[in-house]
Design a protein around this motif. Structure first.
Motif, PDB file in Angstrom:
ATOM      1  N   PRO A  58       0.843  -1.314  -0.009  1.00  0.00           N
ATOM      2  CA  PRO A  58      -0.189   0.154   0.039  1.00  0.00           C
ATOM      3  C   PRO A  58       0.914   1.206  -0.145  1.00  0.00           C
ATOM      4  CG  PRO A  58      -0.892  -1.675   1.517  1.00  0.00           C
ATOM      5  CD  PRO A  58       0.334  -2.127   1.157  1.00  0.00           C
TER       6      PRO A  58
ATOM      7  N   ASN B 241       0.753   4.087   1.337  1.00  0.00           N
ATOM      8  CA  ASN B 241       1.137   4.807   2.537  1.00  0.00           C
ATOM      9  C   ASN B 241       2.040   4.057   3.557  1.00  0.00           C
ATOM     10  OD1 ASN B 241      -1.075   2.744   3.153  1.00  0.00           O
ATOM     11  ND2 ASN B 241      -1.788   4.108   4.927  1.00  0.00           N
ATOM     12  N   LYS B 242       2.091   2.661   3.042  1.00  0.00           N
ATOM     13  CA  LYS B 242       3.080   2.102   4.039  1.00  0.00           C
ATOM     14  C   LYS B 242       4.638   1.495   3.164  1.00  0.00           C
ATOM     15  CE  LYS B 242      -0.823   0.205   6.451  1.00  0.00           C
ATOM     16  NZ  LYS B 242      -1.706  -0.781   6.775  1.00  0.00           N
TER      17      LYS B 242
ATOM     18  N   MET C  39      -2.399   2.170  10.669  1.00  0.00           N
ATOM     19  CA  MET C  39      -2.990   3.067   9.415  1.00  0.00           C
ATOM     20  C   MET C  39      -3.882   1.796   8.775  1.00  0.00           C
ATOM     21  SD  MET C  39       0.303   5.149   8.019  1.00  0.00           S
ATOM     22  CE  MET C  39       1.532   3.952   8.260  1.00  0.00           C
ATOM     23  N   PRO C  40      -4.959   2.088   8.196  1.00  0.00           N
ATOM     24  CA  PRO C  40      -5.481   1.419   7.034  1.00  0.00           C
ATOM     25  C   PRO C  40      -4.762   1.470   5.973  1.00  0.00           C
ATOM     26  CG  PRO C  40      -6.635   3.661   7.312  1.00  0.00           C
ATOM     27  CD  PRO C  40      -5.786   3.435   8.392  1.00  0.00           C
ATOM     28  N   ASP C  41      -4.844   0.408   5.094  1.00  0.00           N
ATOM     29  CA  ASP C  41      -4.029   0.554   3.696  1.00  0.00           C
ATOM     30  C   ASP C  41      -4.506   1.736   2.755  1.00  0.00           C
ATOM     31  OD1 ASP C  41      -2.851  -1.646   4.433  1.00  0.00           O
ATOM     32  OD2 ASP C  41      -3.768  -3.047   3.207  1.00  0.00           O
ATOM     33  N   GLU C  42      -3.800   2.335   2.382  1.00  0.00           N
ATOM     34  CA  GLU C  42      -4.168   3.380   0.972  1.00  0.00           C
ATOM     35  C   GLU C  42      -3.355   3.009  -0.061  1.00  0.00           C
ATOM     36  OE1 GLU C  42      -3.475   7.259   2.773  1.00  0.00           O
ATOM     37  OE2 GLU C  42      -4.744   7.239   4.022  1.00  0.00           O
ATOM     38  N   TRP C  43      -3.931   3.052  -1.431  1.00  0.00           N
ATOM     39  CA  TRP C  43      -3.569   2.478  -2.350  1.00  0.00           C
ATOM     40  C   TRP C  43      -3.569   3.676  -3.557  1.00  0.00           C
ATOM     41  CZ3 TRP C  43      -1.236  -1.989  -3.019  1.00  0.00           C
ATOM     42  CH2 TRP C  43      -0.955  -2.762  -2.462  1.00  0.00           C
ATOM     43  N   TYR C  44      -3.360   4.850  -2.847  1.00  0.00           N
ATOM     44  CA  TYR C  44      -3.293   6.280  -3.995  1.00  0.00           C
ATOM     45  C   TYR C  44      -2.316   7.161  -3.285  1.00  0.00           C
ATOM     46  CZ  TYR C  44      -6.690   7.602  -0.472  1.00  0.00           C
ATOM     47  OH  TYR C  44      -7.345   7.865   0.788  1.00  0.00           O
TER      48      TYR C  44
END
Lengths: 496, 496
Positions: free
Chosen positions: A158, A160-161, A491-496
């Motif tokens: 992701p 953000n990770k 953190m929740p995964d963010e893909w953008y």
């Protein structure tokens, strides 16, 4: 099977012994500097969404108007004067610590490619495994002095990770210097926190152990993500490398002179901001520039106009007194690791290194205008890095080099191969590339008539097979792994 | 289909506007010159079977002992002092006349390959048709300033008659400068006689219209074929290019310093002989040198050690005051026109041109250590010749170059593509290569994913299709053809 030199054989760091090439005259350089001043005074630079930066510039005496800041001629250069001309970037293994500036040359792999390719599996999205592979390959090569940053985009992680996994790979798979995350101020802070776990907080406060890639949103814009990350790194006394990104004719006027002037103007403003945040903070005068085919819009690399701009920027950086990250490197628009790729790459590398660039990003692997890291091109480029580093050492003209005893031993028309002079020196006389084949056509044809890229395929695989993890104490490793796990869980995964 | 520039579009001749790179210090250069003097005094040079040369040197005050001649330090350099620092090599079309020396750069095709290759027909012995093709290709390219000499060996013609067919091809298929036969004094004389038919005897006596490739039989030997041909050309006031041929470690000691010193010593003796034959005769300080893999014996090209030697020789030639034929060029040991070929070639070309070489043999087509002329590599190399000639022009820093009006028209964050400044200059701003592909991967893949060498195949064929014979008056043509027929009829074929 091509042999490859292991990291154990590495010459850890190599200075330049030959002079830098001076393309431009004093008069031409002064004109470019005047034009940079004109841009900063008449047009100015915008810091979008970063009131802190605006306030710092206003307090320093610049003319702030909304998000735009303008400067009297000479003011920005003056603000840059506290940046060190030369400084160390500390590595986890002190043998890999590098010096930026002066007569030093630091080569690094490509940066930022979303794709990788190899001859067997073709072109595909880059993954964390690819990222780890390229960190291992850079660690294993004597010709890479630095692990780079986002060597490839680990697109299976992701967005953000990613910085967490990349930092963990840099810190555990290699002991060479590296770059930290910059895609937000928070990710910059995570990177610094991980460096503190690996190096110790006290050490990090006093020494630069990492570098941030601060891209200018050219023309003449810093967005708050980049200026925010810049401020985080500068506050922590870590190295900021400020790189305008200009394709001549699109993000600036189309001439080498104009691109050089605008690059200087944009980069100086970022370096000045870092100095306002923390005077004496280590900074690098970066650039990323090239040409375009102005009929088709295609981006071109290694063109004579881009190479001249690269050479001029090395001179301008020396005059500014800040280490130069060259806009050259082994770069190409080619879609294959073929003859064009090497024509572009080798030319750009000569422009970079002969003109005196200090830090060279994209020195290995870069293909397709940076969209792809090619495993085969990576090891082919390593060969040329080794060749160029050898050339930068110059050669001896002492009595032993002339081999007078060999002439007295032989005579006109005779062979020098068995002279004592040749026997004394043959093992170390010449740089030995890994991929090149200088053998006879018949042997080459019998062995399958393999092109250089085909021979390179065996080389990088062998390097990965031979790779050995550097040591790290268990406590440090666990602390890093725990930090990554905790931050990811938060953190929740963010893909953008 | 890649476009190619026709000869009509040629920039006929290009001077260098950027400074030459000075690799070595004054002190290092002086040491190399001292070593050259040591060789000439302590070892000497042999002229085997050439009593005329021995007598000339003896009369000039050298120490002659049998076939060996030795010189007091500084003597040979003094004998070279009547050689002009700069002179014209006249072409049949005066627009193609070139100047050798000074700030001029003259690029030429490869020399001497017994084989040719192309992707369709593969590797094979070169024929007269191949020779004629490469003369046509050089004539058609704006980046070749000179047709070369034995561009390839026309192996289908008897050895003792090749020079006649080669001269006829150079004189009728091109109007650029060329080299004459040197494989015996008689063949040298035939070449001069043919030049007199084409240019007029009176003109040839007063002007250099051709060049002779005088190879030294290194180490330290001139055989009578070469020294005899040298004397024939010098007597006729034609240009002699004296090229020692040294592979470091075999024909001389293995260091760049030693190869540079020996090249200087050997070349100066040949230039001195030409001056003794005819003071003021135009001469070129040539070199052909490279490195070897000293473990396998394989000859290597484009190595950092060879490139440094090339750079040093450019400096030594400037100090001698004689135009330099560089030992570089676009040379490689690669067996294919692949990435390795271009890594070697581009590096060697940068070393050659940035250091200030005046005349560059092997600037296009050379493969396999000179055994092969590759049709595809020829046109790929042309692209890089054009790029380098563009780079040697430097760039403007006048007000128009900076495009201030474009900044006033746009602003931070805006695009410069549609500014008036871009529109004024986009057509001529950048060098445009013929083979390079900077387009997107998807388009490239759809079009067959062709490598640069595969794209080059279409280019050279189109150039030959588009080739147009230059004009020659019928009387001259007939006289040349008659001369060739008569000389051929007067000799039985010899195949060795």
């Amino acid at each position: 099977m091509p042999r490859h030199k292991s990291v154990a054989e590495a010459r850890p760091f190599m200075g330049r012994k030959v002079p830098a090439y001076e393309l431009l005259s004093e008069k031409a350089l002064a004109r470019i500097e005047e034009q940079a001043d004109w841009i900063l005074q008449r047009i100015g630079v915008e810091f979008r969404g970063d009131q802190v930066a605006m306030d710092l510039f206003g307090e320093a005496g610049a003319e702030v108007n909304g998000e735009r800041v303008c400067f009297e001629p000479g003011h920005v250069r003056e603000l840059c004067s506290t940046a060190p001309a030369e400084f160390q970037l500390h590595a986890r293994d002190p043998r890999h610590t590098v010096t930026l500036g002066g007569k030093n040359v630091v080569l690094m792999p490509g940066y930022g490619a979303p794709f990788v390719s190899d001859l067997e599996q073709g072109r595909r999205y880059a993954t964390l495994e690819d990222f780890r592979n390229f960190v291992k390959l850079s660690y294993s090569s004597p010709w890479m002095h630095h692990s780079g940053g986002t060597v490839v985009e680990p697109t299976d992680v992701p967005v953000n990770k990613r910085h967490l996994d990349m930092m963990l790979a840099h810190l555990t798979l290699s002991t060479k210097p590296f770059m930290g995350g910059v895609t937000s101020p928070e990710r910059a802070q995570d990177s610094i926190n991980m460096a503190r776990l690996a190096f110790g907080q006290h050490f990090v406060d006093r020494h630069a152990v990492m570098q941030a890639n601060i891209n200018v949103n050219s023309p003449l814009i810093y967005d708050h993500t980049m200026s925010g990350a810049l401020r985080v790194y500068a506050e922590a006394n870590q190295c900021v490398c400020v790189s305008p990104a200009i394709f001549a004719g699109a993000m600036g006027p189309l001439s080498p002179a104009a691109v050089a002037a605008q690059t200087l103007a944009e980069a100086m403003v970022g370096i000045a901001l870092a100095q306002l945040v923390r005077p004496g903070c280590p900074a690098v005068f970066g650039s990323f520039h090239s040409t375009m085919n102005l009929r088709s819009g295609a981006l071109t690399f290694g063109s004579p106009e881009a190479n001249m701009t690269t050479m001029a920027l090395s001179q301008l950086g020396r005059r500014l007194g800040v280490p130069v990250r060259s806009g050259g490197g082994q770069i190409t628009a080619s879609n294959a690791p073929d003859g064009q790729a090497m024509q572009d790459s080798v030319g750009a590398m000569w422009a970079t290194l002969l003109s005196g660039g200090h830090q060279v990003w994209h020195a290995a692997g870069w293909l397709e205008g940076g969209l792809v890291m090619s495993y085969e091109k990576f090891v082919m480029d390593l060969d040329h890095c080794g060749a160029m580093l050898t050339l930068l050492q110059g050669f001896d003209t002492d009595p032993e080099a002339f081999g007078q005893d060999a002439y007295l031993e032989t005579g006109p028309g005779e062979n020098f191969l068995s002279t004592r002079h040749t026997l004394r020196h043959y093992e170390s006389a010449n740089f030995e590339p890994q991929i090149s084949d200088a053998g006879p056509y018949e042997t080459w044809a019998e062995q399958g008539a393999l092109r250089a890229d085909q021979r390179a395929a065996a080389c990088w695989r062998q390097m990965l097979t031979d790779y050995q993890h550097p040591k790290m104490n268990t406590g440090t490793r666990t602390a890093l792994e725990d930090f990554v796990s905790e931050r990811k869980a938060a953190m929740p995964d963010e893909w953008y």
